[in-house]
Design a protein around this motif. Structure first.
Motif, mmCIF file in Angstrom:
data_model
loop_
_atom_site.group_PDB
_atom_site.id
_atom_site.type_symbol
_atom_site.label_atom_id
_atom_site.label_comp_id
_atom_site.label_asym_id
_atom_site.label_seq_id
_atom_site.Cartn_x
_atom_site.Cartn_y
_atom_site.Cartn_z
ATOM 1 N N MET A 153 -18.427 -25.570 -21.280
ATOM 2 C CA MET A 153 -17.278 -24.874 -21.805
ATOM 3 C C MET A 153 -17.112 -23.544 -21.070
ATOM 4 N N ILE A 154 -15.878 -23.208 -20.759
ATOM 5 C CA ILE A 154 -15.581 -21.922 -20.145
ATOM 6 C C ILE A 154 -14.875 -21.055 -21.179
ATOM 7 N N ARG A 155 -15.333 -19.830 -21.278
ATOM 8 C CA ARG A 155 -14.722 -18.876 -22.213
ATOM 9 C C ARG A 155 -14.858 -17.475 -21.643
ATOM 10 N N GLN B 266 -15.700 -4.320 -18.248
ATOM 11 C CA GLN B 266 -14.340 -3.864 -17.935
ATOM 12 C C GLN B 266 -13.561 -4.892 -17.116
ATOM 13 N N ALA B 267 -14.266 -5.827 -16.492
ATOM 14 C CA ALA B 267 -13.622 -6.821 -15.628
ATOM 15 C C ALA B 267 -13.182 -8.034 -16.452
ATOM 16 N N THR B 268 -12.456 -8.932 -15.804
ATOM 17 C CA THR B 268 -12.130 -10.222 -16.397
ATOM 18 C C THR B 268 -13.276 -11.155 -16.011
ATOM 19 N N VAL B 269 -14.043 -11.578 -16.986
ATOM 20 C CA VAL B 269 -15.216 -12.415 -16.713
ATOM 21 C C VAL B 269 -15.135 -13.669 -17.569
ATOM 22 N N TYR B 270 -15.300 -14.819 -16.907
ATOM 23 C CA TYR B 270 -15.355 -16.102 -17.597
ATOM 24 C C TYR B 270 -16.759 -16.654 -17.442
ATOM 25 N N VAL B 271 -17.334 -17.105 -18.546
ATOM 26 C CA VAL B 271 -18.683 -17.667 -18.504
ATOM 27 C C VAL B 271 -18.617 -19.179 -18.687
ATOM 28 N N GLU C 90 -20.695 -22.042 -20.328
ATOM 29 C CA GLU C 90 -21.720 -22.141 -21.358
ATOM 30 C C GLU C 90 -21.959 -23.606 -21.713
ATOM 31 N N ASP C 91 -23.221 -23.947 -21.874
ATOM 32 C CA ASP C 91 -23.601 -25.292 -22.282
ATOM 33 C C ASP C 91 -24.734 -25.146 -23.293
ATOM 34 N N ASN C 92 -24.603 -25.785 -24.441
ATOM 35 C CA ASN C 92 -25.610 -25.665 -25.509
ATOM 36 C C ASN C 92 -25.906 -24.205 -25.846
ATOM 37 N N GLN C 93 -24.861 -23.407 -25.961
ATOM 38 C CA GLN C 93 -24.946 -21.978 -26.293
ATOM 39 C C GLN C 93 -25.766 -21.156 -25.307
ATOM 40 N N LYS C 94 -25.932 -21.680 -24.099
ATOM 41 C CA LYS C 94 -26.640 -20.931 -23.058
ATOM 42 C C LYS C 94 -25.684 -20.733 -21.884
ATOM 43 N N ILE C 95 -25.553 -19.486 -21.471
ATOM 44 C CA ILE C 95 -24.692 -19.181 -20.329
ATOM 45 C C ILE C 95 -25.421 -19.607 -19.055
ATOM 46 N N GLN C 96 -24.741 -20.422 -18.263
ATOM 47 C CA GLN C 96 -25.362 -20.936 -17.042
ATOM 48 C C GLN C 96 -24.715 -20.406 -15.781
ATOM 49 N N GLY C 97 -23.592 -19.712 -15.945
ATOM 50 C CA GLY C 97 -22.924 -19.133 -14.797
ATOM 51 C C GLY C 97 -21.718 -18.335 -15.244
ATOM 52 N N PHE C 98 -21.173 -17.558 -14.299
ATOM 53 C CA PHE C 98 -19.966 -16.798 -14.616
ATOM 54 C C PHE C 98 -19.219 -16.423 -13.344
ATOM 55 N N ILE C 99 -17.952 -16.086 -13.526
ATOM 56 C CA ILE C 99 -17.115 -15.597 -12.431
ATOM 57 C C ILE C 99 -16.463 -14.313 -12.915
ATOM 58 N N GLY C 100 -16.476 -13.302 -12.039
ATOM 59 C CA GLY C 100 -15.871 -12.015 -12.371
ATOM 60 C C GLY C 100 -14.665 -11.757 -11.490
ATOM 61 N N ILE D 6 -16.454 -25.503 -10.833
ATOM 62 C CA ILE D 6 -15.717 -25.551 -12.100
ATOM 63 C C ILE D 6 -15.141 -24.172 -12.430
ATOM 64 N N LEU D 7 -15.964 -23.138 -12.285
ATOM 65 C CA LEU D 7 -15.501 -21.770 -12.557
ATOM 66 C C LEU D 7 -14.379 -21.370 -11.587
ATOM 67 N N LEU D 8 -14.555 -21.695 -10.316
ATOM 68 C CA LEU D 8 -13.546 -21.344 -9.322
ATOM 69 C C LEU D 8 -12.232 -22.071 -9.610
ATOM 70 N N ASN D 9 -12.310 -23.360 -9.919
ATOM 71 C CA ASN D 9 -11.093 -24.115 -10.227
ATOM 72 C C ASN D 9 -10.394 -23.563 -11.466
ATOM 73 N N TYR D 10 -11.179 -23.091 -12.421
ATOM 74 C CA TYR D 10 -10.612 -22.511 -13.634
ATOM 75 C C TYR D 10 -9.714 -21.319 -13.290
ATOM 76 N N VAL D 11 -10.213 -20.434 -12.417
ATOM 77 C CA VAL D 11 -9.391 -19.265 -12.070
ATOM 78 C C VAL D 11 -8.295 -19.607 -11.068
ATOM 79 N N LYS D 12 -8.489 -20.638 -10.255
ATOM 80 C CA LYS D 12 -7.414 -21.071 -9.349
ATOM 81 C C LYS D 12 -6.188 -21.492 -10.159
ATOM 82 N N ASN D 13 -6.411 -22.007 -11.361
ATOM 83 C CA ASN D 13 -5.296 -22.425 -12.215
ATOM 84 C C ASN D 13 -4.564 -21.247 -12.841
ATOM 85 N N THR D 14 -5.109 -20.038 -12.705
ATOM 86 C CA THR D 14 -4.477 -18.862 -13.305
ATOM 87 C C THR D 14 -3.949 -17.883 -12.260
ATOM 88 N N ARG D 15 -4.189 -18.147 -10.983
ATOM 89 C CA ARG D 15 -3.776 -17.246 -9.906
ATOM 90 C C ARG D 15 -3.171 -18.065 -8.768
#
Length: 141
Positions: free
Chosen positions: A1-3, A46-51, A53-63, A86-95
Motif C-alpha cells: 500500500m502507498i500512502r 516538510q516534503a511530499t513523501v509517499y511510503v 507499507e506492507d503488514n504495517q511495516k514501511i519498506q520504502g519511500f519516495i520524497g 511501484i513508488l516511481l510509477n505512483y508519482v509519475k501518475n501525478t506529474r
C-alpha cells in the motif's frame, strides 16, 4: 500500500534513508549521512513523501519537492523486488515531468532511472560531497 508519510513514521523512514545512503553511496563517508540525519527528519516532514507499507511495516519511500525527486529509498531486505518502480510509477501518475540528481558512481541507480524512462540532461558536481552527479529528467509522453 502507498500512502502519505505520517509524523509517527519519521524514525522508520529516517532509518531506511540512513542505511540506504550509507550502502548505496559507499564512496561518501558514512559520517556525512549520520551528521545530516536530524536535518533530514525535519525536511522529510516538510516534503511530499509517499511510503510503501506492507503488514504495517514501511519498506520504502519516495520524497518529492514539486517535480523534483529528492530520492527513492527501499529497505535493504526489500531491494530488487519492484518497490522502487511501484513508488516511481505512483508519482509519475501525478506529474507530467520529474527531475532528479544521481551520483555518477551510483551506477545501479542510473540504470534503474534509465530503464524507467529518465534521460541524463547534464553532468554536475554536488558541492556538499564533492562528488560528480547527473541531472536526469522524465517527461510524460
Amino acid at each position: 500500500m502507498i500512502r502519505e508519510l505520517r509524523k509517527a513514521d519519521i524514525n522508520q523512514v529516517a532509518d531506511i534513508w540512513l542505511d540506504t545512503n550509507i550502502k548505496a553511496h559507499y564512496f561518501i563517508p558514512a559520517q556525512y549521512w549520520k551528521s545530516n540525519l536530524e536535518l533530514v527528519k525535519e525536511l522529510l516532514l516538510q516534503a511530499t513523501v509517499y511510503v510503501y507499507e506492507d503488514n504495517q511495516k514501511i519498506q520504502g519511500f519516495i520524497g518529492l519537492n514539486g517535480e523534483y525527486i529528492e530520492g527513492i529509498f527501499v529497505s535493504e531486505a526489500m531491494q530488487s523486488q519492484g518497490i522502487g518502480k511501484i513508488l516511481l510509477n505512483y508519482v509519475k501518475n501525478t506529474r507530467s515531468k520529474l527531475i532528479l540528481n544521481v551520483y555518477q558512481k551510483n551506477t545501479p541507480a542510473i540504470s534503474f532511472y534509465q530503464r524507467e524512462g529518465f534521460e541524463i540532461q547534464y553532468s554536475g558536481l554536488d558541492e556538499a560531497t564533492g562528488e560528480k552527479d547527473y541531472r536526469m529528467a522524465w517527461q510524460q509522453k
